[in-house]
Write a protein that holds these residues in place. Structure first.
Motif, mmCIF file in Angstrom:
data_model
loop_
_atom_site.group_PDB
_atom_site.id
_atom_site.type_symbol
_atom_site.label_atom_id
_atom_site.label_comp_id
_atom_site.label_asym_id
_atom_site.label_seq_id
_atom_site.Cartn_x
_atom_site.Cartn_y
_atom_site.Cartn_z
ATOM 1 N N ARG A 22 0.836 -1.202 0.000
ATOM 2 C CA ARG A 22 0.000 0.000 0.000
ATOM 3 C C ARG A 22 0.869 1.250 0.000
ATOM 4 O O ARG A 22 0.666 2.159 -0.815
ATOM 5 C CB ARG A 22 -0.935 0.019 1.220
ATOM 6 N N GLY A 48 7.329 -2.103 -7.813
ATOM 7 C CA GLY A 48 6.812 -0.736 -7.663
ATOM 8 C C GLY A 48 7.110 -0.144 -6.303
ATOM 9 O O GLY A 48 6.415 0.761 -5.843
ATOM 10 N N THR A 50 9.674 1.649 -3.372
ATOM 11 C CA THR A 50 10.824 2.515 -3.153
ATOM 12 C C THR A 50 11.585 2.004 -1.935
ATOM 13 O O THR A 50 10.979 1.785 -0.883
ATOM 14 C CB THR A 50 10.361 3.966 -2.908
ATOM 15 N N PRO B 21 7.711 5.215 -8.874
ATOM 16 C CA PRO B 21 6.320 4.974 -8.473
ATOM 17 C C PRO B 21 5.504 6.272 -8.480
ATOM 18 O O PRO B 21 6.066 7.373 -8.387
ATOM 19 C CB PRO B 21 6.455 4.410 -7.056
ATOM 20 N N LYS B 23 3.712 7.868 -6.376
ATOM 21 C CA LYS B 23 3.761 8.805 -5.242
ATOM 22 C C LYS B 23 4.885 9.829 -5.392
ATOM 23 O O LYS B 23 4.628 11.038 -5.356
ATOM 24 C CB LYS B 23 3.884 8.029 -3.935
ATOM 25 N N GLN B 37 5.257 3.064 -15.133
ATOM 26 C CA GLN B 37 5.875 2.194 -14.136
ATOM 27 C C GLN B 37 6.869 1.197 -14.722
ATOM 28 O O GLN B 37 6.615 0.570 -15.743
ATOM 29 C CB GLN B 37 4.777 1.444 -13.394
ATOM 30 N N ASP B 163 -5.278 0.939 -8.336
ATOM 31 C CA ASP B 163 -4.588 1.662 -7.262
ATOM 32 C C ASP B 163 -4.248 3.068 -7.765
ATOM 33 O O ASP B 163 -5.041 3.981 -7.651
ATOM 34 C CB ASP B 163 -3.383 0.894 -6.724
ATOM 35 N N GLN B 164 -3.056 3.220 -8.397
ATOM 36 C CA GLN B 164 -2.707 4.539 -8.944
ATOM 37 C C GLN B 164 -1.655 4.454 -10.035
ATOM 38 O O GLN B 164 -1.051 5.456 -10.374
ATOM 39 C CB GLN B 164 -2.235 5.497 -7.836
ATOM 40 N N VAL B 189 -9.348 0.274 -5.011
ATOM 41 C CA VAL B 189 -9.074 -0.545 -3.826
ATOM 42 C C VAL B 189 -9.505 0.216 -2.569
ATOM 43 O O VAL B 189 -10.245 -0.293 -1.727
ATOM 44 C CB VAL B 189 -7.572 -0.929 -3.747
ATOM 45 N N ASP B 190 -9.056 1.466 -2.460
ATOM 46 C CA ASP B 190 -9.422 2.278 -1.293
ATOM 47 C C ASP B 190 -10.918 2.605 -1.305
ATOM 48 O O ASP B 190 -11.577 2.622 -0.268
ATOM 49 C CB ASP B 190 -8.627 3.596 -1.286
ATOM 50 N N GLU B 193 -12.800 -0.393 -0.205
ATOM 51 C CA GLU B 193 -12.496 -0.680 1.195
ATOM 52 C C GLU B 193 -13.299 0.222 2.124
ATOM 53 O O GLU B 193 -13.710 -0.187 3.210
ATOM 54 C CB GLU B 193 -10.994 -0.482 1.437
#
Lengths: 266, 210
Positions: A22, A48, A50, B21, B23, B37, B163-164, B189-190, B193
């Motif tokens: 996550r 994926g 880090t 990634p 983020k 990715q 996801d993203q 997913v979130d 959930e």
């Protein structure tokens, strides 16, 4: 949680990636130079993830570590137990016994388990996405599957050896009995070595995973009732010393260059 | 490639493929970069499915060894790759070059402001049919770039996938086209959930085009 065991068969060495799917973060534990820093970097990238830190259970004597290189490559901390501060000649990020690291939803708690070496630490792992109970423990060279780490890899340098062989054996016995065997029975055991490695005795299993309950019942060394009987058994069942261990340990301590290991070996 | 060399190549039309990634990409990236990715197993296949063949690319991955492997894979798949950004974003910033961010939304923020966004679901149509954010449009991540860039909307776009990963790719292509697009971090997913409502549709809803 994500967990991957990397095996380097010629030295029967196991290193680990532990991450959170996550948070997309991972840490690497006990990376080996024979696989190379890039192996860990690419595996993490494939997932994926880090890389946020590099941990070592202890300063190794039987293989060349790439923890420093991997940490530098990713610009992340290289963690060792605080007692290694007096031993190694490079900077690292010290942790204390009982310190907790959060890798997303994965919790890693340090359990100082000296004996094989003074700074040796095991890592207790909890996947908080499932439960607050610990799930597995990375036992480094303290507890192996079927055996224990050898307490006699001394370099003959008092400043580095810190403890004598007998004290190490007793310390190791107490670390495993009082700390690791105090963990819940269901906790899985993942060692830094398996059968074929010279870091343990002749009873190491080729299976590189076990549980606390299984080792409590069937680990021959740990079934000895006293530290003295344990020390005697470990000595009797020891293997020859690892190749070049003094030079490898010296490199891992930051005392000599990597070239100096191979030059001396030729 | 040195940061200034990357900047010059971008000015001439090269596209930076940012393989970090989503983020860290969303936080900061080379302006105009596309988030794609890394994964040794399927990078070539995904690139063939979705990246324009007639462009020149520059890889940005951290640390550098990932970039070198990515260049090998993309070149073998027939893509034109100029090189990679040496030293990553750290070097880029040290050389005083600008970065941009991709706006992020949590699923909670999306749920609270659902009427303010046009939700674009970048998963495959079979995933979309199975259940999606009410009112969203299906725009598969493999659509050609001009389709992504041509999505008509009065409202800001909110990009969703499982996801993203796929949504960050599409959002970054849209950001290149100066569209007002935000990435919904955590995706379906979130959303599931949290127990937020989903809508099912019998067949693929086509996105309106300009």
């Amino acid at each position: 949680m994500i967990m991957k065991q990397f095996r380097f068969e010629p030295l029967a060495q196991a290193s680990y990636l532990i991450g959170c799917p996550r948070a997309k973060e991972a840490v690497i534990i006990d990376p080996i130079d024979d696989l190379g820093a890039e192996t860990y970097v690419l595996e993490a990238a494939d997932l994926g993830l880090t890389i946020t830190g590099v941990f070592e259970t202890h300063v190794h004597a039987d293989y060349i570590s790439c923890a420093r290189e991997l940490a530098e490559m990713n610009d992340v901390p290289h963690y060792l137990h605080e007692s290694a501060t007096d031993l190694v000649q490079y900077s690292f990020t010290p942790f204390k016994d009982g310190q907790v690291f959060e890798v997303g939803g994965v919790r890693i708690k340090t359990l100082h388990t000296p004996g094989h070496t003074p700074e040796h630490t095991s890592f207790l792992v909890t996947d908080t996405a499932r439960t607050d109970e610990p799930w597995c423990v990375l036992t480094g060279d303290a507890l192996f599957v079927g055996d224990v780490g050898r307490p006699d890899l001394l370099l003959g340098d008092q400043a580095l050896d810190v403890m004598d062989e007998a004290t190490r054996a007793e310390t190791l016995y107490r670390s495993v009995k009082d700390r690791l065997f105090a963990l819940p029975d269901h906790v899985e055991v993942y060692p830094c070595h398996y059968g074929g490695s010279t870091c343990g005795g002749v009873n190491m299993s080729g299976k590189a995973a076990s549980t606390i309950a299984f080792e409590k019942r069937f680990n021959l060394a740990m079934r000895k009732d006293t530290p003295e009987a344990f020390a005697a058994f470990v000595k009797e069942t020891a293997k020859p010393f690892p190749d070049d261990y003094a030079r490898i340990k010296s490199y891992n301590l930051g005392l000599i260059s990597k070239d100096a290991i191979t030059e001396a070996a030729v | 490639m040195k940061p200034t060399e990357v900047q010059d190549a971008v000015a001439k039309g090269a596209v930076v493929l940012d393989m970090r990634p989503p983020k860290p990409f969303a936080k900061e990236h080379v302006p105009g970069a596309v988030n794609f990715q890394f994964n040794r197993a399927d990078l070539a296949e995904r690139a063939e499915m979705s990246l324009p063949q007639d462009l020149t690319y520059i890889v940005h991955a951290e640390p550098d060894p990932i970039a070198k492997v990515a260049i090998g894979i993309l070149s073998k798949a027939g893509f034109s790759v100029d090189g990679y950004l040496e030293g990553g974003l750290k070097q880029w910033k040290a050389d005083g070059l600008p970065t941009e961010a991709l706006p992020l939304l949590t699923v909670d923020e999306l749920k609270d402001g659902l009427d303010r966004y046009h939700v674009v679901d970048t998963r495959e149509s079979f995933e979309f049919r199975f259940g999606h954010v009410p009112g969203s449009t299906c725009l598969e991540w493999t659509e050609p770039w001009d389709q992504m860039e041509g999505l008509e909307s009065e409202k800001p776009l909110a990009l969703v996938c499982g996801d993203q990963v796929r949504s960050a790719y599409v959002a970054s292509v849209m950001q290149r086209a100066k569209m007002d697009a935000a990435l919904v971090f955590g995706g379906m997913v979130d959303w599931l959930e949290r127990g937020y409502p989903v809508e099912k549709s019998p067949k693929k809803a086509k996105a309106p085009r300009i």
